[in-house]
Design an enzyme around this catalytic site. Structure first.
Site, short mmCIF file in Angstrom:
data_model
loop_
_atom_site.label_atom_id
_atom_site.label_comp_id
_atom_site.label_asym_id
_atom_site.label_seq_id
_atom_site.Cartn_x
_atom_site.Cartn_y
_atom_site.Cartn_z
N THR A 206 0.85 -1.19 0.00
CA THR A 206 0.00 0.00 0.00
C THR A 206 0.88 1.25 0.00
O THR A 206 1.94 1.26 0.61
CB THR A 206 -0.89 -0.02 1.26
N ARG A 234 -13.90 -7.28 -1.42
CA ARG A 234 -13.30 -7.06 -0.11
C ARG A 234 -12.84 -5.62 0.02
O ARG A 234 -12.29 -5.03 -0.89
CB ARG A 234 -12.12 -8.00 0.09
N VAL A 235 -13.07 -5.03 1.19
CA VAL A 235 -12.64 -3.66 1.48
C VAL A 235 -11.72 -3.69 2.69
O VAL A 235 -12.07 -4.23 3.73
CB VAL A 235 -13.84 -2.73 1.76
N GLY A 236 -10.53 -3.11 2.55
CA GLY A 236 -9.59 -3.03 3.65
C GLY A 236 -9.67 -1.69 4.35
O GLY A 236 -10.65 -0.95 4.25
#
Length: 340
Positions: A206, A234-236
């Site tokens: 990231t 999916r969400v981080g």
């Protein structure tokens, strides 16, 4: 779990009476400042080839310069963090934009967020598939609204309407990331993502930036491809304001990288700002405490933090973090390993 490392924090100075050293004032540096990261994880000496090490440092330096140039010319912190993150989104060396990791379905889904510490305005996007620079989409959403957070096709449609560059999803794909997905499928998620494993890098990469401009305003931006082999949708933590990204002139600006699910649970970025604003802690102590809590729950990673005064600092509980910082005082540093 590794001990929290504080990198490039304020130096110790001798007391006037010859007593034991004390921490220098965090406000030793005033004026503009910027710090960036390209991910934290198991990044040990010898794990990168000399060529890769040099290429990553070159890209970090280029991203830092993009932000520096904005700030040195008197530009706003928002422009600086966007400029720095765009450089890293365009590089294959990081898990953001071109070079992002694959979902389990073999596609790329990108997340980004940006926040203005003066107005507390923010923009966030997730599941971006065709917008070349997701951080710029987050910026457009923040400034034009009416929403703070958009997902999937709606986010890309918003980008198209705003005139942002569009690319095929294949633009973001690299053979290195495809091999990582293939290896993950062959060996299984648990084996491939165990802390300290050879392929622990699958979880990291990231990118982010925090900046303070001449007017004293703070900004933060973060961008990612997420987790290798993640479920589509999916969400981080990256696009969640208060988890992986936050900026507030009354406290600090933070961008994080690491185990996203636990960053969300600990509310790492927001916790650091709250510790500064309401708890009276300096950013260094606040960052260390939040990363310690992250580690206690089995998470790892790191943060970059910048306050209303002082240089940017980095805190992590991993063996390395791609990072760089600069300030109006003339300091300029890049690093990869925790021991440098």
């Amino acid at each position: 779990m590794a001990v929290v490392a504080l990198l490039w924090a304020p130096a110790a100075v001798a007391g006037a009476d010859g007593a034991a050293p004390r921490k220098a004032s965090y406000g030793a540096t005033v004026g503009w400042a910027i710090a960036i990261h390209g991910g934290a994880g198991v990044i040990e000496r010898g794990s990168l080839s000399p060529e890769t090490d040099a290429a990553i440092r070159t890209t970090l330096s280029a991203a830092l310069k993009a932000g520096e140039d904005v700030l040195a010319a008197g530009g706003p912190a928002l422009d600086a963090v966007e400029a720095a993150v765009r450089v890293m989104e365009d590089s294959p060396h990081f898990n953001a934009g071109h070079g992002a990791v694959f979902t389990s379905a073999g596609s790329i889904e990108l997340d980004a967020a940006i926040m203005d510490g003066q107005t507390l305005k923010a923009g966030a996007v997730t599941g971006v598939a065709t917008t070349k620079n997701p951080v710029s989409l987050a910026r457009v959403l923040m400034e034009r609204g009416p929403h703070v957070f958009l997902a999937g096709a709606a986010a890309d449609s918003h980008a198209k309407a705003a005139g942002l560059a569009q690319v095929p999803n294949s633009h973001f794909m690299t053979e290195r990331r495809r091999r990582q997905l293939d290896s993950l499928k062959m060996h299984g998620q648990g084996a491939m993502l165990a802390p300290g494993s050879r392929t622990d890098e699958l979880r990291f990469g990231t990118v982010g930036a925090v900046a303070r401009d001449r007017a004293g305003n703070l900004a933060a931006a973060t961008s990612t491809g997420g987790l290798t082999g993640k479920a589509p949708g999916r969400v981080g933590d990256t696009p969640i304001i208060g988890a992986g990204t936050i900026a507030d002139n009354r406290a600090c600006a933070v961008s994080g990288t690491g185990t996203g699910e636990i960053f969300i649970r600990v509310r790492v970025a927001g916790q650091i700002c709250d510790r500064v604003r309401f708890g009276g802690q300096d950013p260094e102590a606040a960052a260390a405490a939040a990363i310690a809590e992250l580690g206690a729950l089995g998470g790892d990673g790191g943060v970059i933090v910048l306050g209303p005064e002082g240089d940017g600092l980095f805190a992590m509980n991993s063996s390395g973090m791609y990072r760089a910082r600069a300030s109006a005082g003339g300091s300029r540093e890049t690093g990869i390993y925790a021991d440098e």
